[in-house]
Design an enzyme around this catalytic site. Sequence first.
Site, PDB file in Angstrom:
ATOM      1  N   ASN A 185     -23.082   4.648  11.814  1.00 23.59           N
ATOM      2  CA  ASN A 185     -24.392   3.995  11.760  1.00 23.59           C
ATOM      3  C   ASN A 185     -25.391   5.033  11.236  1.00 23.59           C
ATOM      4  OD1 ASN A 185     -25.142   5.636  13.904  1.00 23.59           O
ATOM      5  ND2 ASN A 185     -24.958   4.028  15.443  1.00 23.59           N
ATOM      6  N   ASP A 253     -18.806  -2.036  16.914  1.00 22.47           N
ATOM      7  CA  ASP A 253     -17.345  -2.176  17.066  1.00 22.47           C
ATOM      8  C   ASP A 253     -16.866  -3.515  16.507  1.00 22.47           C
ATOM      9  OD1 ASP A 253     -17.381   0.258  18.411  1.00 22.47           O
ATOM     10  OD2 ASP A 253     -17.726  -0.729  20.340  1.00 22.47           O
TER      11      ASP A 253
HETATM   12  O1  RIB Z   1     -19.808   0.555  21.411  1.00 21.53           O
HETATM   13  C1  RIB Z   1     -19.972  -0.072  22.649  1.00 21.53           C
HETATM   14  C2  RIB Z   1     -19.033   0.563  23.636  1.00 21.53           C
HETATM   15  O2  RIB Z   1     -19.437   1.893  23.838  1.00 21.53           O
HETATM   16  C3  RIB Z   1     -19.050  -0.063  25.004  1.00 21.53           C
HETATM   17  O3  RIB Z   1     -18.091  -1.077  25.151  1.00 21.53           O
HETATM   18  C4  RIB Z   1     -18.824   1.102  25.932  1.00 21.53           C
HETATM   19  O4  RIB Z   1     -17.642   1.004  26.634  1.00 21.53           O
HETATM   20  C5  RIB Z   1     -18.872   2.339  25.056  1.00 21.53           C
HETATM   21  O5  RIB Z   1     -17.617   2.793  24.759  1.00 21.53           O
END
Ligand code: RIB
Length: 310
Positions: A185, A253
């Site tokens: 990012n 993610d």
């Molecule tokens: O990117 C989000 C994630 O960051 C969350 O699910 C948390 O567990 C951390 O790993």
Amino acid sequence: MSKIAVIGSNMVDLITYVDRMPEQGETLEAPRFAMGCGGKGANQAAAAALLGADVLMVSKVGDDAFADTTLANFKRLGIDTRFVERVPGVSSGVAPIFVQENSHNSILIVKGANAHLEAADIDRAEAILRNCALIVLQLEINLPSVYHAIDFAHRHAIPVLLNPAPAVAGLSRKHLSQLSFLIPNESELALLSEKPVNSPQAAAQAARSLVAEGVRHVIVTLGEQGALYVGEEGEWRVDGHKVQARDTSGAGDAFIGCFAHHWSQDGNIRKAMEQAVAYSACSVTGLGTQSSYPDATTFARFVAALKTGS
Ligand code: RIB
């Protein structure tokens, strides 16, 4: 179907929705709490699996009830867990998350068992990893294990994607140059390139410097502004979508998991980015991390609604 391997973390997310963050020494009541499956590696694996990918997870869980929750979740999603091992006497990874009214989040992580994922664990999975179309990595396991995975992928000519999150300064230039995809990012890009990143133009400049160091494809996620590609196929931007955001946790993610799934199908980077921008926009309309990820059918409906503007 080509297999994607995610070598990385899993966490249990402990999410508190707050009206505001407490000051030091202050006790504050928060309106809502939720627990969910998270961890950047597991989230990326979950997004890809929900969209129909064949996913192998290489990860470590602890010696507690959270481990059972995580393993049951992987199984429910059809993720191959033969290389997800329990570490005796150690806690699972956990992530207390605070989500504010404006949908933005603050996250603490306790690596727990994730810190025990070693080079030898990756080597144990060698036979199956060698047949994967893509290896996906993040930075919630120890750095030597990440470097070992990159070396392994490079040695066997397996495409490798690094999501450099959470941000770490001073990543090995040799390993960065061995990546097929680097997907940071804006703040991660600023740290890696040591350049200010405060606009899409500045992001392109910073990304170019990493491409000049040998990364083949840099994709910068720009939140609601979409994503930017700089690499050997040129430069372009995929615009974001205007949605009613409720919780942005795990949106990055969602992007990576969706991108990995689509790219591993046909190698079309631009198309995979378009899907990933839409998938992460869809994820911010729901609450939680994995709990906000749509499956292929729900996502197709979301994309159709984007097209008609409904
Ligand atoms: O990117 C989000 C994630 O960051 C969350 O699910 C948390 O567990 C951390 O790993």
